[in-house]
Structure formats: C-alpha cells, structure tokens
Design a protein around this motif. Structure first.
Motif, PDB file in Angstrom:
ATOM      1  N   SER A   1       0.836  -1.206   0.000  1.00  0.00           N
ATOM      2  CA  SER A   1       0.000   0.000   0.000  1.00  0.00           C
ATOM      3  C   SER A   1       0.870   1.255   0.000  1.00  0.00           C
ATOM      4  O   SER A   1       0.492   2.278  -0.586  1.00  0.00           O
ATOM      5  CB  SER A   1      -0.915   0.010   1.222  1.00  0.00           C
ATOM      6  OG  SER A   1      -1.763  -1.118   1.196  1.00  0.00           O
TER       7      SER A   1
ATOM      8  N   LEU B   1      -4.880   3.362   2.906  1.00  0.00           N
ATOM      9  CA  LEU B   1      -4.590   2.857   4.252  1.00  0.00           C
ATOM     10  C   LEU B   1      -3.229   2.175   4.319  1.00  0.00           C
ATOM     11  O   LEU B   1      -2.949   1.244   3.566  1.00  0.00           O
ATOM     12  CB  LEU B   1      -5.654   1.838   4.659  1.00  0.00           C
ATOM     13  CG  LEU B   1      -6.947   2.353   5.282  1.00  0.00           C
ATOM     14  CD1 LEU B   1      -7.775   1.174   5.785  1.00  0.00           C
ATOM     15  CD2 LEU B   1      -6.657   3.327   6.421  1.00  0.00           C
TER      16      LEU B   1
ATOM     17  N   THR C   1      -4.810  -4.218   4.273  1.00  0.00           N
ATOM     18  CA  THR C   1      -5.597  -4.177   3.035  1.00  0.00           C
ATOM     19  C   THR C   1      -6.338  -5.505   2.899  1.00  0.00           C
ATOM     20  O   THR C   1      -5.703  -6.565   2.898  1.00  0.00           O
ATOM     21  CB  THR C   1      -4.672  -3.955   1.823  1.00  0.00           C
ATOM     22  OG1 THR C   1      -3.846  -2.827   2.093  1.00  0.00           O
ATOM     23  CG2 THR C   1      -5.469  -3.720   0.552  1.00  0.00           C
TER      24      THR C   1
ATOM     25  N   ASP D   1      -4.009  -1.922  -5.418  1.00  0.00           N
ATOM     26  CA  ASP D   1      -3.493  -2.345  -4.124  1.00  0.00           C
ATOM     27  C   ASP D   1      -4.231  -3.633  -3.759  1.00  0.00           C
ATOM     28  O   ASP D   1      -5.440  -3.742  -3.973  1.00  0.00           O
ATOM     29  CB  ASP D   1      -3.798  -1.246  -3.101  1.00  0.00           C
ATOM     30  CG  ASP D   1      -3.079  -1.465  -1.782  1.00  0.00           C
ATOM     31  OD1 ASP D   1      -2.181  -2.332  -1.725  1.00  0.00           O
ATOM     32  OD2 ASP D   1      -3.424  -0.767  -0.806  1.00  0.00           O
TER      33      ASP D   1
HETATM   34 MG   LIG Z   1      -1.837  -2.855   2.331  1.00  0.00          MG
END
Ligand SMILES: [Mg+2]
Ligand SMILES: Nc1nc2c(ncn2[C@@H]2O[C@H](COP(=O)(O)OP(=O)(O)OP(=O)(O)O)[C@@H](O)[C@H]2O)c(=O)[nH]1
Length: 453
Positions: A17, A30, A38, A57
């Motif tokens: 991420s 995030l 995630t 992501d």
């Molecule tokens: Mg992540």
C-alpha cells in the motif's frame, strides 16, 4: 492508446500500500504497521494531462501453499495453468476459503501486470516460492520490487532468488524514493509490455511538466501571502481617543488572528497543491514578537540585524537607510533595558515596538482607529522563511509518509545566498518594497528561484 494496470502483490505488511500511495500521490490509502491492513483489491487511477494508468493495491498472500496445491490439481501441463488460476478466482468455494488470494489474483486475471513486492531487510525464505510460482502461472507480465524497509541487508540474497522468477527486479523505497527515482520506475514499467510504452512516455513527460507547474504555483501562493500580510491593517471607527484606547486590544487581536489565519490558508493551499490533504503539521503560530530584529525565535526565520544591513546594501538602498536599520535595531537596547517592563507588562506594550494604533480624523466627524500594517523590514523575510521551509518539506514528502511534519527552521539566508547575485538583489528589493506596502509587479517571478527542486 493502451493504458497500463499494475497489481501490487506480495506477503502481508511488505509496503504494497505504501508503494501505491507514493506512486499515485495519494495520502488516503490505508497504510499501517498491522499485518492484513488491506483486505480488498483497491483500484487507484492515476490521471495526467495526456495519459494515465492504474495501480491495484491488494491484500497479502495468506495461504499460498494451499492455493498452489489447489491449482496443481487443475492443470496437468503449462498450457492449462493460466486457465486454472482463472478458475480459482471464479470458484465460489475458493472465494470463501481463500478470499485474500482471490482478491489479489482477480485483477491479474482481468489483465493487470504484476508488481511483486518483498522486504529487503528480511531474509529470503523458500516459503515465498509458492507465491511466486502462483504468479508465474498467470502468465502475465511481471517485475519484482525490493522494498528495503529497515535496511539493505538482504537485498542481494533477494535479487538472486527473484531473478529465478522475474526478468526485471528493482529496489524501490516508497518512503524515500525521490521524484527522479519514481519516474525511473515508471519508465521500467513501460518495458513490461510494448503496448504501454507510448502511454508511459506521455505519462512521465506529463508528470515532469506538472512538477514544474507546481513550483510556479507555489511561488504564486507565496507572492499573494506576502502581499496580503504586508498590507493588512485592522481598523474601526471610534468617537474619540478614549474609545480608541478601549478597543486597542480588540484591534490587535483582530489583526493577529487575521494574519495567522491567512498564513494557515496559504499553507493549506501549498499542501493541497502537492496533493497532501492529511499531513499533520506542527508549526508555531505566526506570532509577532515585540521586536522582529532581536527576538531569538525570529532569527531562524528572518534575517538578523547584520544580514539585514547586508541585504539593504545589496538591494541598493541609500547608505543612510542602511544605517537607519542598525539604529532601528536599537529598540533591542530598549528591550534589554526595559526587559522587566516588557516581560511583566501587557503584550500590547511589547507589540507597540512593532506596530501602534493610529488614529485618523474622519471628514464627517469621529475617528478611524487602525492597527497595522507592519512595516518592519525583516517581516517579509520571516514569511518567506516559514513558507519555503514548508515547501521544501511538502514537495519532497512521499505520500506513504504519514508522520507529523514538524517545523525545524533553517536560516533562510542560506537559500538566498545560493542564488545568483541579480536574483538575490531582486528579492531584497521586493522585500524592501513590501515592507513599505508597495504593490510589487510579478512578485511570483522574482520569488521563483527560491523554489528549487
Ligand atoms: Mg496494504
Ligand atoms: N521505514 C519504512 N517503513 C516502511 C516502508 N514500507 C512500508 N513501511 C511500513 O511498513 C508497514 C506496512 O506497510 P503497508 O504499506 O501498509 O504494507 P502492506 O504490504 O500494504 O500491508 P498489508 O496491507 O497489511 O498486506 C507500515 O507501517 C509502513 O509505514 C519503507 O520503505 N520504510
């Protein structure tokens, strides 16, 4: 023109991420030290003037060995492997039992290329081989990124292992990678699929141009801020001198609040210009100390007395005016002698050194009481110093970085000193004009050299 899509894939908590956030210049993604942050594939579009691409992501692999086992039961030869992965993704049992792997493989089956992310500060282990094997089964274009999260200790080891599965392997640190390194990485992406190379060429050209424009806009924001803060006065109609005295504190407060709020708004604009919307900022409020020449805290932001006299000389001010500056600094003496009074008296008494309430008779009777503008010669430098410091921080801050931005001032003089003498002179001259409330044409252009890459 074909648009590229890249799924960022890997073990949990390896900075996937973070990489998406930095490349997409998006600080809403995030990121957290907690593994498994995630949980769903998240498509992030990057749009520039003439190009664009997509980063996806994804959650980290949770049970790659079991997934590979499942796949192996569905494919007897290499030609069946990609279809087996597609079957895995659409199989409802798999969706239930391997939600993370389904989420991360789906975008790849749908056509994305693979960016496989590992941590170069942790040793390589055979447990990663199931992950890489599954990715190879998709048959999609791919490359590996080594993120040296806590250092480079295992980068070589990883490079050798990754070379077995990926033709292209790069080291990329989402926290520290500078703009040039980001552009270089994008250029590498273009090699993964010849169909994307035109689009990515446009993309990098756009990004470089946009960065140039951002610098020009930052100079415009500072130019407006300087003109506004140097010109501002708070005023109110009063009947007589006695009333003027009673409203003094209100005028001072109005003035100071407006100055602070105006600077704050300019900083917010600057941050938004660089697409930083959530950066926590710790910065002292713009307070006006009793004496801009001598208060310790202002040295760091503006110029000290000696520098200011030198600046005056460079700006071509008359010798007498330069001497005045030194004398103006003699309020320092007052401060020293009257330290007790200044320290113990009202804030108003101190502020009086810089600014004072003025009373002007009005044609139809009564008076106008006003406070400001500030005409201290050091004041424009203070504003420039604060703003430039923040510019340097925010323009180089990667979007994966989420810590508080604290202001740790450096001498503005250093940056001005690095300029060519004609640029230096021009800046000193505009500061001189600003402190006299003169409108400066093309102020942003004069300030532009201060906004270095
Ligand atoms: Mg992540
Ligand atoms: N110092 C440093 N920290 C990093 C770097 N990359 C990631 N981190 C930190 O590592 C943690 C995990 O980063 P994420 O980007 O959330 O990792 P992820 O792979 O998306 O994790 P999951 O979504 O949980 O699979 C965060 O606390 C990041 O701040 C890096 O290059 N340097």
């Amino acid at each position: 023109m074909k648009r590229a899509a890249f799924a960022v894939i890997g073990h949990p908590n390896k900075g996937k991420s973070s990489i998406v956030s930095t490349l997409a210049r998006n600080d809403e993604i995030l990121i957290s030290p907690q593994s498994g942050t995630t949980v769903e594939a998240n498509r992030v579009r990057i749009e520039t003037e003439n190009a664009g691409y997509e980063l996806i992501d994804t959650p980290g692999f949770q049970r790659p060995t079991q997934v590979l086992k499942w796949l192996k039961q569905r494919a007897n030869s290499a030609d069946q492997r990609a279809a087996a992965v597609a079957e895995f993704v659409s199989d409802s049992n798999c969706q239930e039992n391997f939600p993370d792997e389904v989420q991360l493989l789906k975008p790849v089956i749908d056509g994305a290329a693979i960016l496989y992310v590992v941590d170069g500060s942790r040793p390589y282990g055979a447990e990663y081989e199931s992950e890489m094997e599954i990715l190879r089964w998709t048959g999609r274009p791919s490359m590996a990124l080594i993120n040296p999260i806590e250092g480079n200790d295992y980068v070589d080891e990883w490079s050798s292992a990754l070379a077995q599965y990926f033709k292209t392997v790069r080291v990329f640190n989402p926290m520290l990678a500078e703009f040039a390194a980001q552009i270089e990485l994008l250029t590498t992406f273009a090699h993964l699929n010849p169909e994307w190379s035109n689009n990515i060429e446009n993309l990098t050209a756009d990004l470089k141009r946009a960065r140039q424009t951002q610098r020009q806009r930052a100079a415009i924001i500072l130019a407006r801020l300087l003109q506004d803060l140097c010109d501002f006065r708070a005023s109110q109609k009063v009947l007589d001198q006695a009333q003027a005295e009673t409203i003094q504190p209100i005028l001072v407060e109005t003035y100071q609040n407006w100055m602070k709020a105006t600077e704050r708004k300019a900083i917010e604009k600057l941050f938004a210009l660089y697409q930083h919307f959530h950066t926590p900022l710790e910065i002292d409020q713009l307070e006006l100390p009793p004496d801009l020449f001598d208060c310790e805290q202002w040295y760091a932001w503006g110029l000290n007395k000696k520098q200011l006299v030198a600046a005056a000389a460079v700006a071509g001010m008359a010798a007498g005016a330069a001497a005045d500056l030194v004398v103006a600094g003699s309020s320092f003496m007052l401060g020293a002698i009257g330290g007790g009074i200044l320290g113990g008296g009202t804030a108003w008494f101190g502020a009086d050194k810089l600014l004072e309430i003025k009373l002007k008779g009005l044609p139809l009777g009564g008076y106008e009481a006003s406070y400001g503008p500030i005409s201290n010669r050091n004041f424009p430098y203070v504003i420039i110093g604060r703003f430039l410091f923040l510019y340097q921080q925010i323009s180089r801050r990667n979007h994966a970085v989420r810590d508080t931005l604290t202001v740790n001032p450096k001498a503005l003089q250093l940056q001005i000193d690095q300029l060519e003498s004609s640029q230096k002179k021009a800046i000193h001259q505009v500061c001189e004009k600003l402190s006299k409330q003169k409108v400066v044409e093309d102020l942003d252009k004069t300030l532009a050299p201060l906004f270095s890459e």
